[in-house]
Design an enzyme around this catalytic site. Structure first.
Site, mmCIF file in Angstrom:
data_model
loop_
_atom_site.group_PDB
_atom_site.id
_atom_site.type_symbol
_atom_site.label_atom_id
_atom_site.label_comp_id
_atom_site.label_asym_id
_atom_site.label_seq_id
_atom_site.Cartn_x
_atom_site.Cartn_y
_atom_site.Cartn_z
ATOM 1 N NE ARG A 51 51.149 32.671 28.529
ATOM 2 C CZ ARG A 51 50.419 33.248 28.380
ATOM 3 N NH1 ARG A 51 50.188 34.372 29.328
ATOM 4 N NH2 ARG A 51 49.533 33.781 27.177
ATOM 5 C CE1 TYR A 102 73.760 23.446 37.310
ATOM 6 C CE2 TYR A 102 72.931 25.407 35.762
ATOM 7 C CZ TYR A 102 72.866 24.099 36.061
ATOM 8 O OH TYR A 102 73.103 23.461 35.585
ATOM 9 C CG ASP A 173 70.508 27.803 43.397
ATOM 10 O OD1 ASP A 173 69.888 26.168 43.937
ATOM 11 O OD2 ASP A 173 70.278 27.534 42.334
ATOM 12 C CE LYS A 198 70.427 19.634 38.215
ATOM 13 N NZ LYS A 198 71.301 21.171 38.621
HETATM 14 C C1 LIG Z 1 71.149 22.186 37.751
HETATM 15 C C2 LIG Z 1 71.546 23.546 38.886
HETATM 16 C C3 LIG Z 1 70.635 24.969 38.562
HETATM 17 C C4 LIG Z 1 69.587 25.220 37.121
HETATM 18 O O1 LIG Z 1 68.613 24.142 37.091
HETATM 19 P P1 LIG Z 1 67.707 23.650 36.022
HETATM 20 O O2 LIG Z 1 66.792 22.518 36.470
HETATM 21 O O3 LIG Z 1 69.099 22.570 35.399
HETATM 22 O O4 LIG Z 1 67.321 24.547 35.029
HETATM 23 C C5 LIG Z 1 70.291 25.867 38.854
HETATM 24 N N1 LIG Z 1 71.167 26.041 40.675
HETATM 25 C C6 LIG Z 1 71.785 24.869 41.212
HETATM 26 C C7 LIG Z 1 72.472 24.830 42.257
HETATM 27 C C8 LIG Z 1 71.641 23.731 40.040
HETATM 28 O O5 LIG Z 1 72.072 22.363 39.856
#
Ligand SMILES: *Cc1c(COP(=O)(O)O)cnc(C)c1O
Length: 365
Positions: A51, A102, A173, A198
């Site tokens: 961990r 998001y 983000d 993504k």
């Molecule tokens: C998908 C996404 C998230 C969340 O990420 P996960 O890997 O699905 O938990 C956060 N911010 C943005 C802009 C996203 O597209």
């Protein structure tokens, strides 16, 4: 591991995407960091337990950190990273956040507010003056730029300046832009958060998150939180994400090229009421002239474009966002978010144009 954390590598981003996080060039070393499946380590070292660390995570973190210009920590998902950052905020503190972002991030902020943990102040991030004003009593300023799915852009430097004056941390983000198109740490943001699910992984086969920062103290706090709560990445996911990261620049270049061309063609189609494209990246949002019904029809009439949530893969996908009950009502009913892949742009257009033509009233109708 190469010693890239000590001095920034001299290479340009595309070269860093390929070279960073590799084992040393010692004879018989593998070129790639292997997939190390380990729950425990021989005692007396620096890691001790599964961990607390893993060499496959470290390789991924080094590569992404080198692209963002900071130190990186990988997490189980983007939202595990989001939650770890929001948990840093003190009881009752104010978090400024975009009204469009998001859904999972807004959802966490709303949940914390509902439970009396924080005070949330949602803003239109394109209204810099209003955001700057909101920063005055903030502890954390959450930015997403471009925003999901409205594709709004924040003017990051003046917002960071106002937040810092108020003693607030700024997190960006950077999932939509990727470190190749935007480096928030260079704009003085304190933290960058990613859904590596993504564009960074890029093949729709892994869920993973990451945080990058230049602040050694914040890094230590976040690492300790990850150790404590166990929001750790899967080893296979970190390995897949690193493999994906190696081609990020090539994939993004092709996807962006396709997106620019599709934006132009979509703007000329009579079934499309509005095209939103921030001028970079591979996400386009269109608003169908025929509203929500037309958007639903479109997403079920194509063969190449797949109706699916998520984004950033090599394959083109799209989604009518208001199919989610929690999507804000300020997002148009007929908005379809398109994640442009790396296929041949003419095939992408032929498939889309065929479905869009079907939405138009027939000449004799
Ligand atoms: C998908 C996404 C998230 C969340 O990420 P996960 O890997 O699905 O938990 C956060 N911010 C943005 C802009 C996203 O597209």
């Amino acid at each position: 591991m190469s010693d890239a954390s000590a001095t920034p590598p001299p290479y340009r981003p595309a070269t860093r995407a390929v070279t960073s996080g590799r084992p040393d060039h010692t004879p018989d070393n593998p070129l790639n960091e292997p997939l190390t499946m380990a729950s425990t380590y021989v005692a007396g070292g620096t890691v001790e337990y599964g961990r607390y660390g893993n060499p496959t995570w470290t390789a991924f973190e080094q590569a992404l950190g080198d692209l963002e210009g900071g130190r990186c920590l990988a997490f189980a998902s983007g939202l595990a990273a989001v939650s770890t950052i929001l948990d840093l905020v003190g009881q009752g503190a104010t978090v400024v956040a975009p009204r469009h972002a998001y859904l999972g991030s807004i959802g966490q902020i709303a949940d914390l507010e509902a439970r009396g943990r924080i005070r949330a102040q949602l803003v239109d991030i394109t209204d810099t003056e209003a955001v700057v004003k909101a920063c005055a009593d903030a502890a954390l300023v959450w930015l997403e730029s471009p925003t999901n799915p409205a594709l709004e852009i924040a003017d990051i430097p003046p917002i960071v300046a106002a937040a810092h004056e108020a003693g607030a941390y700024v997190v960006v983000d950077n999932t939509f832009a990727t470190p190749l198109l935007q480096q928030p740490l260079d704009l003085d943001a304190d933290l960058v958060v990613h859904s590596a699910t993504k564009f960074i992984s890029g093949h729709s086969d892994a869920v993973l998150g990451a945080i990058a920062t230049r602040d050694a103290e914040l890094f230590g706090v976040l690492k300790k939180r990850r150790d404590m709560i166990g929001a750790i990445p899967g080893t296979l996911e970190a390995w897949l994400a690193l493999r994906g990261l190696r081609t990020l620049h090539v994939r993004l270049e092709r996807a962006q090229h396709n997106a620019v061309e599709l934006t132009r063609r979509l703007g000329e189609h009579p079934a499309v009421g509005e095209v939103r494209y921030p001028g970079f990246g591979a996400i386009i949002s269109i608003v169908l002239a025929g509203g929500g019904i037309a958007a639903d029809l479109l997403t079920h009439k194509t063969t190449l474009w797949v109706h699916a949530t998520s984004l950033g893969g090599v394959e083109s996908t799209f989604e009518r966002r208001r199919r989610w009950k929690t999507e804000p009502a300020t997002i148009p009913d007929g908005l379809v978010r398109m994640s442009v892949g790396i296929e041949d742009v003419d095939d992408l257009w032929d498939d889309l144009a065929g479905a869009l033509d079907d939405l138009l009233p027939s000449d004799n109708g």
